[in-house]
Design a protein around this motif. Structure first.
Motif, PDB file in Angstrom:
ATOM      1  N   SER A   1      -2.180   0.924 -12.702  1.00 17.85           N
ATOM      2  CA  SER A   1      -1.075   1.450 -11.712  1.00 17.85           C
ATOM      3  C   SER A   1      -2.143   1.397 -10.462  1.00 17.85           C
ATOM      4  O   SER A   1      -1.405   1.902  -9.321  1.00 17.85           O
ATOM      5  CB  SER A   1      -1.097   3.107 -12.090  1.00 17.85           C
ATOM      6  N   PHE A   2      -3.323   1.200 -10.452  1.00 18.18           N
ATOM      7  CA  PHE A   2      -4.030   1.270  -9.198  1.00 18.18           C
ATOM      8  C   PHE A   2      -3.549   0.219  -8.436  1.00 18.18           C
ATOM      9  O   PHE A   2      -3.505   0.254  -7.107  1.00 18.18           O
ATOM     10  CB  PHE A   2      -5.442   0.941  -9.640  1.00 18.18           C
ATOM     11  N   PHE A   3      -3.422  -1.175  -8.918  1.00 18.26           N
ATOM     12  CA  PHE A   3      -3.084  -2.235  -7.653  1.00 18.26           C
ATOM     13  C   PHE A   3      -1.760  -3.155  -8.562  1.00 18.26           C
ATOM     14  O   PHE A   3      -1.674  -2.792  -9.806  1.00 18.26           O
ATOM     15  CB  PHE A   3      -4.000  -3.101  -7.519  1.00 18.26           C
ATOM     16  N   GLY A   4      -1.178  -3.661  -7.684  1.00 22.59           N
ATOM     17  CA  GLY A   4      -0.130  -4.664  -8.414  1.00 22.59           C
ATOM     18  C   GLY A   4      -0.730  -5.854  -9.463  1.00 22.59           C
ATOM     19  O   GLY A   4      -1.901  -6.343  -8.960  1.00 22.59           O
ATOM     20  N   PRO A   5       0.160  -6.222 -10.172  1.00 22.38           N
ATOM     21  CA  PRO A   5      -0.537  -7.370 -10.735  1.00 22.38           C
ATOM     22  C   PRO A   5      -0.994  -8.647  -9.896  1.00 22.38           C
ATOM     23  O   PRO A   5      -1.999  -9.335 -10.426  1.00 22.38           O
ATOM     24  CB  PRO A   5       0.845  -7.894 -11.756  1.00 22.38           C
ATOM     25  N   LYS A   6      -0.242  -8.957  -9.064  1.00 21.49           N
ATOM     26  CA  LYS A   6      -0.738 -10.138  -8.208  1.00 21.49           C
ATOM     27  C   LYS A   6      -2.189  -9.735  -7.324  1.00 21.49           C
ATOM     28  O   LYS A   6      -2.971 -10.680  -7.215  1.00 21.49           O
ATOM     29  CB  LYS A   6       0.527 -10.504  -7.062  1.00 21.49           C
ATOM     30  N   GLU A   7      -2.266  -8.274  -7.053  1.00 17.34           N
ATOM     31  CA  GLU A   7      -3.448  -8.034  -6.322  1.00 17.34           C
ATOM     32  C   GLU A   7      -4.594  -8.194  -7.342  1.00 17.34           C
ATOM     33  O   GLU A   7      -5.578  -8.522  -6.766  1.00 17.34           O
ATOM     34  CB  GLU A   7      -3.015  -6.733  -5.566  1.00 17.34           C
TER      35      GLU A   7
END
Length: 287
Positions: free
Chosen positions: A278-284
């Protein structure tokens, strides 16, 4: 201050942890019961100013209060706090309200909604001065700083699931730094101080401390018999104090607590357990 003491006696101020089975419903238009409105008007006479209110769980009214009364101690420089008032207007409640069914800290969520926007966020350079244990280096300029106490079950869950996510490569190039703290347990304070004072094998010690049982008082006493370990304890105690001062500065009263940082020094904060994904999106995460 007699008048304040009388007020508290009449209100029967309760500082405790409440466990409930329903969540907070923040209504667009919410009118508290008349006894609650009457109580809110009285509170300003005693250094408690109500600046906002919302519908809470189990018929409680949540309030965002700004406290100027020196007899009421609030950690950090921010003098705002979340209170709840019962429908009769007799009880002023402070503490944690836990939704057992959803496993949510409702007070933490209310604080994030009504208090976070008033807080100054740290810079990446300030976070880097904390006493942390690096679990994974950053390859994409993104960091997750997680404040955890070894006696906190949600912190232990955070450590366990983050460790699994890192081992599976689910965080990609995002760096993870644990910021160990202790919120008062004597054994935890000693164990965390010994951890932070150690220079070698800190990650292994961290994982052991947060996933295994807390060392016994006897074990800690034996460890501290040597002058070398006493020096480690002294160094670690200073490091722990630095971490706790950070929490006080930003008025953070509960853990786990996380701060994410991007290459552009953009922050986001998370109160309570948060899944690693949940901390960053998959791409990030994969960059």
């Amino acid at each position: 201050m007699r008048i304040f003491a009388s007020f508290v006696s009449r209100m029967m101020l309760l500082i405790f942890t409440m466990f409930v089975l329903s969540g907070v419903a923040v209504a667009e238009k919410y009118t508290p019961p008349q006894p609650v409105l009457n109580t809110m008007k009285q509170m300003s006479k005693f250094g408690i100013k109500v600046i906002n209110y919302f519908q809470g769980p189990i018929s409680l009214t949540g309030i965002v209060a700004e406290v100027s009364n020196p007899q009421i101690k609030i950690p950090g420089a921010d003098k705002r706090i979340i209170y709840y008032i019962d429908p009769t207007g007799q009880y002023l409640i402070a503490g944690a309200i836990i939704d057992l069914k959803e496993r949510r800290n409702l007070v933490a969520e209310a604080s994030a909604t009504y208090l976070e926007h008033d807080r100054k966020l740290p810079t990446a350079s300030e976070l880097a001065t904390l006493a942390y244990v690096e679990h994974q280096p950053s390859r994409n300029g993104r960091w997750i700083y997680l404040f955890v106490d070894p006696t906190c079950p949600h912190c232990r869950r955070e450590v366990r699931e983050m460790k699994n996510a890192i081992e599976k490569g689910e965080l990609g190039g995002t760096g993870v730094r644990w910021v160990p703290i202790s919120l008062g347990n004597p054994r935890a304070t000693t164990a965390v101080s010994l951890l932070l004072g150690t220079t070698n094998g800190r990650l292994e010690q961290f994982i052991s401390l947060y996933l295994d049982a807390l060392p016994s008082a006897g074990t800690l006493t034996d460890i501290l018999k040597t002058p070398a370990k006493q020096r480690v304890l002294a160094a670690g105690s200073s490091a722990l104090e630095r971490n706790l001062n950070y929490l006080a500065k930003y008025n953070i009263s509960g853990v786990p607590y996380a701060v994410t940082v991007t290459p552009d020094d953009i922050h986001q904060t998370f109160q309570g357990y948060t899944s690693p994904q949940s901390f960053f999106g998959p791409k990030e995460r994969k960059k």
